[in-house]
Design an enzyme around this catalytic site. Sequence first.
Site, PDB file in Angstrom:
ATOM      1  N   HIS A   1       0.852  -1.193   0.000  1.00 45.61           N
ATOM      2  CA  HIS A   1       0.000   0.000   0.000  1.00 45.61           C
ATOM      3  C   HIS A   1       0.894   1.252   0.000  1.00 45.61           C
ATOM      4  O   HIS A   1       0.692   2.162  -0.800  1.00 45.61           O
ATOM      5  CB  HIS A   1      -0.888  -0.063   1.257  1.00 45.61           C
ATOM      6  CG  HIS A   1      -1.629   1.198   1.590  1.00 45.61           C
ATOM      7  ND1 HIS A   1      -2.999   1.267   1.555  1.00 45.61           N
ATOM      8  CD2 HIS A   1      -1.197   2.424   1.999  1.00 45.61           C
ATOM      9  CE1 HIS A   1      -3.377   2.487   1.919  1.00 45.61           C
ATOM     10  NE2 HIS A   1      -2.296   3.209   2.201  1.00 45.61           N
ATOM     11  N   GLU A   2       1.900   1.246   0.882  1.00 47.32           N
ATOM     12  CA  GLU A   2       2.802   2.403   0.944  1.00 47.32           C
ATOM     13  C   GLU A   2       3.590   2.561  -0.352  1.00 47.32           C
ATOM     14  O   GLU A   2       3.859   3.678  -0.789  1.00 47.32           O
ATOM     15  CB  GLU A   2       3.771   2.280   2.132  1.00 47.32           C
ATOM     16  CG  GLU A   2       3.096   2.337   3.489  1.00 47.32           C
ATOM     17  CD  GLU A   2       2.198   3.556   3.660  1.00 47.32           C
ATOM     18  OE1 GLU A   2       2.557   4.639   3.162  1.00 47.32           O
ATOM     19  OE2 GLU A   2       1.125   3.405   4.266  1.00 47.32           O
TER      20      GLU A   2
ATOM     21  N   HIS B   1       1.638   4.607  -2.782  1.00 51.02           N
ATOM     22  CA  HIS B   1       1.830   6.055  -2.588  1.00 51.02           C
ATOM     23  C   HIS B   1       3.198   6.485  -3.128  1.00 51.02           C
ATOM     24  O   HIS B   1       3.315   7.428  -3.891  1.00 51.02           O
ATOM     25  CB  HIS B   1       1.832   6.413  -1.096  1.00 51.02           C
ATOM     26  CG  HIS B   1       0.529   6.207  -0.387  1.00 51.02           C
ATOM     27  ND1 HIS B   1      -0.661   6.666  -0.881  1.00 51.02           N
ATOM     28  CD2 HIS B   1       0.241   5.607   0.794  1.00 51.02           C
ATOM     29  CE1 HIS B   1      -1.626   6.362  -0.020  1.00 51.02           C
ATOM     30  NE2 HIS B   1      -1.109   5.709   1.002  1.00 51.02           N
TER      31      HIS B   1
ATOM     32  N   ASP C   1      -5.691   8.406   4.538  1.00 52.06           N
ATOM     33  CA  ASP C   1      -5.766   8.599   3.087  1.00 52.06           C
ATOM     34  C   ASP C   1      -7.067   9.262   2.622  1.00 52.06           C
ATOM     35  O   ASP C   1      -7.041  10.211   1.847  1.00 52.06           O
ATOM     36  CB  ASP C   1      -5.613   7.252   2.369  1.00 52.06           C
ATOM     37  CG  ASP C   1      -4.211   6.708   2.511  1.00 52.06           C
ATOM     38  OD1 ASP C   1      -3.315   7.478   2.922  1.00 52.06           O
ATOM     39  OD2 ASP C   1      -4.006   5.516   2.221  1.00 52.06           O
TER      40      ASP C   1
HETATM   41 ZN   LIG Z   1      -2.113   5.179   2.647  1.00 52.81          ZN
END
Ligand SMILES: [Zn+2]
Length: 364
Positions: free
Chosen positions: A58-59, A62, A161
């Site tokens: 997930h990171e 980003h 988020d």
């Molecule tokens: Zn996030």
Amino acid sequence: MRWSFPVGRLFGIPIRIHYTFILLLLFIWYVESTMLGPRAGFQAVSFWVLIFLCVLLHEFGHSLVAKSYGLTIASILLLPIGGVSQIVELPREPAREVAITIAGPIVNFLLAGLLLIVGEIIDPSLRFSTISLEGGNLIVNLFWANALLGLFNIVPAYPMDGGRILRGMIAMRKDYSEATRLAADVGKLLAIGFIVIGFFYNWWLILIGIFVFSGASSEAEAAALSSSLSEIPVRNLMITDYRTISPNEPFTAVVEKSLHTFQNDFPVVSDGRFVGILTRSSVIEALHHRMHESKVGDIARSSFPTIQPDEMAADALSRMRTSRVTVAPVEKDGTLLGIITIEKLLEASDIFPKGKSLKDGSQK
Ligand SMILES: [Zn+2]
């Protein structure tokens, strides 16, 4: 960055793990293995490691989008409550910020979709329809973990988020700091909701609530500070009457000066040029090492940012903080016009809180 250790790099981005994360794994292992035996302990720890692998991906969602915009990612940090992509200087372009932010939850939804397909292929009898995180099938559990991670992260609780996406969408129409303030208010309300619900259902939510509340408060404060300084040029704040030290002066001559004032750092000036910063800590260190023979130039710090007179105070403040200096030269075309201190910048933000007085005065 403190209390964390590096575990490696991926796509050139350093990955760090917070020590409390290891404590969490030990705690899970201890609870599960004392209650259900060593095998259960091992399984529970492996499951959490897998979940955090999904958090890590997930990171990367980003970070890789941020990287594609040319931004620098200092590191990805894994904490017990989730991951953090430490992006240096997020852009103040709402559309880009939204793209960077939304990429994280999208990774979780893609992983959930992938697990669903893989699960169906491996074992068509698997049931994905009821939420299950423990026991049962690993693929089903991971599917739900990712689906819930994605959904939870798009809850508009700034600075999570979803809240950042909300802020970005407001900022497309309104002033950036106003958008942050609004999103932070929504975030604080939701945080209180998390804490209340957490008391009845899940203590994890209490932790998240506290994290969201304090995050929303401090980001709203930072936004207010930078907005109050975003319209004052450094020229209006710089100090032109200041004491300087020459690099050729014996270092002991300045000890007196530096110990009898509240000023921490002294500009070192030679022939009208700013050549260094003598910090109080380097003075103390030199005294400690009995370097009495040294000259100012030997112990002064020679790397520092140069501030332009037309630069906005907010930018100067962030550059000086990044370089960890409390004083910097204000120069135009190589000519030293004055100096600027962090103290002076912060003082200005108190005089013009939230930028209202200035903004209303300058905008018709
Ligand atoms: Zn996030």
